[in-house]
Design a protein around this motif. Sequence first.
Motif, short mmCIF file in Angstrom:
data_model
loop_
_atom_site.label_atom_id
_atom_site.label_comp_id
_atom_site.label_asym_id
_atom_site.label_seq_id
_atom_site.Cartn_x
_atom_site.Cartn_y
_atom_site.Cartn_z
N ILE A 63 0.84 -1.20 0.00
CA ILE A 63 0.00 0.00 0.00
C ILE A 63 0.87 1.25 0.00
N VAL A 64 0.69 2.09 -0.99
CA VAL A 64 1.46 3.33 -1.11
C VAL A 64 1.09 4.27 0.04
N GLY A 65 2.10 4.79 0.72
CA GLY A 65 1.88 5.73 1.82
C GLY A 65 1.28 5.08 3.05
N TYR A 66 1.46 3.80 3.21
CA TYR A 66 0.87 3.10 4.35
C TYR A 66 1.45 3.59 5.67
N GLU A 67 0.60 3.78 6.64
CA GLU A 67 1.01 4.12 8.00
C GLU A 67 0.64 2.97 8.92
#
Length: 477
Positions: free
Chosen positions: A376-380
């Motif tokens: 997931i792009v930009g996953y936190e």
Amino acid sequence: MKQLRLMMLGVICIFLLNGCSDFLEEKSQDEVIPKTVEDYGELLLNYMGYTDVWRVLYVLSDETGIEEKVLGAYSDDKDDYRAVGIKSIFTWQPDMWETESVGINSGYEDTYKLIMGVNAVLDGIDEAIGDQKTRDRIKAEALGLRGFYYFFLINLYGEPYNYNKDAPGVPLKLTAALVENGIARATVEEIHEQIVKDLEASSRLFGNLPKRRGDYRINSTTVDILLSRVYLFMERYDEAIAAADKAIRTAEGLTDYTDLPEDTEFFMPTYDHSEVEWVYGAVSLEPGMHVFAPAKELMAYFEGKEDRREIFWFEDSDYYGLQVNKIVYSYQTIPNNTIRVSEAYLNRAEAYVLSEQANKNTLALADLNELRRHRIVGYEDVVIADGTELLAEIREERYVELCYEGHRWFDLRRYGMPSISHDYKARPNLSWLTYTLREKDPLYTLPFPTTVFKNNIQLEQNPSAREPERKGEIKSN
């Protein structure tokens, strides 16, 4: 006696082979007896296969639905074996094993052919000519394959281990020798014990050898991933964690989907992806299977996320509807099934939550977040304190990450066999019918095909074969 045994083994191998390698094709019949460890290695490569039944497990599970826009290509004509067979699987009919359906009626026999070939290698490898390290590698491969194949058989035809391990399982055959009068079914527990024994022996042998990857042969990391899976199913959580630890340590690492351009032409079964440890088998999509699209519940996972799996694994097609690239984009001569280290992360995360280990939720979260960061792009990173909620998150991630790879049906069985339903209609002008697989439904354990009883008079049918016909209920809007 030794020469006679080898000659008999050679004859067995000739009859078992569906497709022969070059070293068999180019020799005359009196020269096909395997003699060297290399001969047995070539022979074994023929049995790193796949059977039709494995690729329709997602039709049985809750991974699929029917796209109305493609129903015009689908027929409910009783003379159309594709319609009759596929419908019987999708609606959990007890006679699915009687139809000329997609794989259900051949999976049992096909898998035992693979097991018999592996047994033939194990029967003869100790007396073969060659060096010990090559012999050990081939034995490790053969034992790993046998454990793998029995795992599939027992999860098709035996009750779930954590539900009734004393239930009848499948016949246990550990040699290629012909047996008169058939073999009775071993228990579910006995089959699992043999699976663990084979996989553990395989892992020990591989542990003394340098790792190999990229040659379409089962390897050490793959066997440890399989061990972590089997231990998880048996609820031996500490051992599942240890096996997954070993697999992750020896793996090449997760593939970072977020580093791949969005227009990547993605194909799952390739060693170009670091996470792929084994590429095996070859299977093409059966005509008629195009009516099945990913379930709406599966696709709902991606809402609001920049998850690269959605664009890499799924594509829109005016004719076929939504399809999974990693399964469909293939040809029959190209191996297109994989075992990937991402499964080890999921196996370990689930085992952590269910174990008694200290900091178990923290450790499980670390695995879950690590996998998602690679997808997931930009996953936190998420923080989930409640163990029940965390387990649900891990299992949802498993549903998505391992979709269409033969896992979900078996997972549903070990989750307690929950009730699931499928909406079905044959043509656009008909009403939708909802078919339901009940909680702990007998058809979570498949019936044996009738054709196999003539070859094994001791085999006893599963109760699911005597279930009444499943009727659909008109779906309310």
